[in-house]
Write a protein that holds these residues in place. Structure first.
Motif, PDB file in Angstrom:
ATOM      1  N   CYS A 146       0.835  -1.196   0.000  1.00 23.49           N
ATOM      2  CA  CYS A 146       0.000   0.000   0.000  1.00 23.49           C
ATOM      3  C   CYS A 146       0.873   1.251   0.000  1.00 23.49           C
ATOM      4  CB  CYS A 146      -0.911  -0.009   1.215  1.00 23.49           C
ATOM      5  SG  CYS A 146      -1.582  -1.629   1.641  1.00 23.49           S
TER       6      CYS A 146
ATOM      7  N   CYS B 282      -0.072   2.990  -3.561  1.00 19.13           N
ATOM      8  CA  CYS B 282      -1.355   2.519  -4.091  1.00 19.13           C
ATOM      9  C   CYS B 282      -2.422   3.607  -3.961  1.00 19.13           C
ATOM     10  CB  CYS B 282      -1.798   1.265  -3.363  1.00 19.13           C
ATOM     11  SG  CYS B 282      -3.369   0.659  -4.009  1.00 19.13           S
TER      12      CYS B 282
ATOM     13  N   ASN C  83      -5.466   3.399  -3.552  1.00 21.06           N
ATOM     14  CA  ASN C  83      -6.602   3.072  -2.674  1.00 21.06           C
ATOM     15  C   ASN C  83      -6.255   3.129  -1.202  1.00 21.06           C
ATOM     16  OD1 ASN C  83      -8.254   2.346  -4.949  1.00 21.06           O
ATOM     17  ND2 ASN C  83      -6.946   0.539  -5.122  1.00 21.06           N
ATOM     18  N   LEU C  84      -5.062   3.581  -0.888  1.00 23.27           N
ATOM     19  CA  LEU C  84      -4.580   3.489   0.483  1.00 23.27           C
ATOM     20  C   LEU C  84      -5.566   4.096   1.495  1.00 23.27           C
ATOM     21  CD1 LEU C  84      -0.875   3.875   1.426  1.00 23.27           C
ATOM     22  CD2 LEU C  84      -2.678   4.442   3.019  1.00 23.27           C
TER      23      LEU C  84
ATOM     24  N   CYS D 145      -8.685   1.710   1.745  1.00 19.96           N
ATOM     25  CA  CYS D 145      -8.473   0.374   2.331  1.00 19.96           C
ATOM     26  C   CYS D 145      -8.151   0.458   3.815  1.00 19.96           C
ATOM     27  CB  CYS D 145      -7.342  -0.352   1.613  1.00 19.96           C
ATOM     28  SG  CYS D 145      -7.774  -0.891  -0.040  1.00 19.96           S
TER      29      CYS D 145
ATOM     30  N   THR E  84      -8.247  -3.529   5.053  1.00 21.51           N
ATOM     31  CA  THR E  84      -7.356  -4.424   4.332  1.00 21.51           C
ATOM     32  C   THR E  84      -6.000  -3.780   4.200  1.00 21.51           C
ATOM     33  OG1 THR E  84      -9.204  -5.237   3.027  1.00 21.51           O
ATOM     34  CG2 THR E  84      -7.018  -5.680   2.166  1.00 21.51           C
TER      35      THR E  84
ATOM     36  N   THR F  59      -1.972  -4.888   2.598  1.00 18.60           N
ATOM     37  CA  THR F  59      -1.173  -5.913   1.949  1.00 18.60           C
ATOM     38  C   THR F  59       0.250  -5.829   2.463  1.00 18.60           C
ATOM     39  OG1 THR F  59      -2.564  -5.830  -0.019  1.00 18.60           O
ATOM     40  CG2 THR F  59      -0.383  -6.802  -0.270  1.00 18.60           C
TER      41      THR F  59
ATOM     42  N   SER G   9      -5.216  -6.462  -4.734  1.00 17.78           N
ATOM     43  CA  SER G   9      -5.818  -6.735  -3.426  1.00 17.78           C
ATOM     44  C   SER G   9      -7.004  -5.824  -3.120  1.00 17.78           C
ATOM     45  CB  SER G   9      -4.761  -6.552  -2.344  1.00 17.78           C
ATOM     46  OG  SER G   9      -4.089  -5.326  -2.521  1.00 17.78           O
ATOM     47  N   TYR G  10      -7.484  -5.097  -4.127  1.00 14.80           N
ATOM     48  CA  TYR G  10      -8.593  -4.166  -3.914  1.00 14.80           C
ATOM     49  C   TYR G  10      -9.834  -4.920  -3.429  1.00 14.80           C
ATOM     50  CZ  TYR G  10     -12.110  -0.648  -5.053  1.00 14.80           C
ATOM     51  OH  TYR G  10     -13.149   0.242  -4.995  1.00 14.80           O
TER      52      TYR G  10
HETATM   53 FE1  SF4 Z   1      -3.775  -0.897  -2.453  1.00 14.46          FE
HETATM   54 FE2  SF4 Z   1      -4.207  -3.457  -1.901  1.00 14.46          FE
HETATM   55 FE3  SF4 Z   1      -3.142  -1.850  -0.061  1.00 14.46          FE
HETATM   56 FE4  SF4 Z   1      -5.700  -1.573  -0.763  1.00 14.46          FE
HETATM   57  S1  SF4 Z   1      -4.780  -3.348   0.274  1.00 14.46           S
HETATM   58  S2  SF4 Z   1      -4.181   0.081  -0.473  1.00 14.46           S
HETATM   59  S3  SF4 Z   1      -5.640  -2.057  -2.965  1.00 14.46           S
HETATM   60  S4  SF4 Z   1      -2.212  -2.430  -2.005  1.00 14.46           S
END
Ligand code: SF4
Ligand code: SF4
Length: 298
Positions: free
Chosen positions: A36, A41, A43-44, A47, A61, A63, A285-286
């Motif tokens: 992330c 990323c 989407n940080l 997520c 979430t 990663t 991993s979204y």
């Molecule tokens: Fe990006 Fe995956 Fe982390 Fe979400 S979990 S911020 S989609 S890397």
């Protein structure tokens, strides 16, 4: 659309809030890295700010990136630094398991840099981390995004034997563009082989990811999806490539969200993937936990 100016739908919300700060602190204390952050990323904020620990796959979430923040490879789309490899941290598997509990995740994604410099390319360390999490938190779902291990089946088998719930390995792009997009040690057939092995040797769900925006044609994207499906891949994600810096490959095209929706329908309804997450901001991993629980466990 064939402009390289970033369209409005790719504007991102900067990360903020208490959950974000708390997760960051937990990671720093344990010297852990996430994709992330390392890959910037988009989407940080989303997520990490998710409500955590609800037990329904809709928790926050993150990663985790194992085995350091430096990679032995140099893919031309990736923001992770190359070279200067450090020895493995033997405490990392336990530290990750502790952090998972502290953050309150119910679906965890583990990935790693590539460690071509190590005798087993890090497969044993990866497997140990999966076991450590599963042993301490039996109810947790673990998804792993693994390297190709240079196609060595005995190394991929170490991951299979640790029994994660999902094994992902990314083909990243269509066959024609593997190089220049990926490091020369990677390859289309090699990646498909890893996915096929997991499907052949286990009941573990398999997953892959394709970036759009490197100049691929529609028929090539379709062929890539079909090839993955033929090798038994269950889940696919498609997302827009974003250029991390001027040193990385230029974006060749930004596709409209409607195009992503078309690919989602093709993947799910025509090719029979269990599910497809497809959208400009989608990454491997979204919403991984949420979608997996919806598609598989409900
Ligand atoms: Fe990006 Fe995956 Fe982390 Fe979400 S979990 S911020 S989609 S890397
Ligand atoms: Fe990035 Fe490529 Fe290394 Fe993966 S293998 S971390 S994509 S440089």
């Amino acid at each position: 659309m064939s402009t390289t100016r970033k369209p409005d739908w790719l504007k991102m919300r900067p990360p903020s809030g208490r959950e974000f700060a708390g997760i960051r602190e937990t990671l720093r204390e344990r010297n852990l890295h996430t994709v992330c952050e390392e890959a910037n990323c988009p989407n940080l904020g989303k997520c990490w700010s998710g409500g955590a620990g609800t037990g329904d796959g809709e928790g926050g979430t993150a990663t985790f990136m194992l085995m350091g923040d430096r990679c032995s490879r140099a893919c031309n789309f990736c923001d992770v630094q190359t070279g200067g490899m450090e020895p493995l941290d033997p405490d990392e598997p336990a530290n990750v398991a502790d952090a998972v509990a502290e953050i309150g995740l119910d679906y965890v994604v583990l990935t790693s840099v590539d460690r071509d410099d190590l005798p087993d390319q890090g497969a044993g360390h990866f497997a140990e981390t999966i076991r450590e999490i599963k042993d301490r938190h039996p109810g947790i779902l673990v998804e792993v995004l693994i390297p190709d291990f240079q196609g060595e089946e005995r190394l991929v088998r170490k991951i299979i034997d640790a029994e994660p719930d999902v094994i992902a390995h990314n083909v990243e792009t269509v066959e024609r563009l593997q190089f220049p997009v990926r490091d020369r040690r990677a390859g289309y057939e090699q990646s498909l082989g890893v996915l096929e092995q997991v499907d052949r040797e286990s009941d573990i769900y398999t997953k892959t990811s394709i970036m759009l925006g490197h100049g691929e044609y529609d028929h090539e994207v379709y062929q890539t999806l079909a090839d993955c499906r033929e090798r038994g891949v269950d889940v696919v994600t498609l997302g827009q490539y974003l250029r991390p810096s001027r040193d990385h490959l230029e974006v060749q095209r930004y596709d409209h969200p409607a195009k992503y929706e078309t690919w989602r329908r093709v993947a799910e309804e025509e090719l029979g993937f269990l599910y497809c997450a497809s959208g400009p901001m989608v990454r491997s991993s979204y919403k991984a936990g949420e979608l997996f629980v919806d598609a598989v466990l409900r």
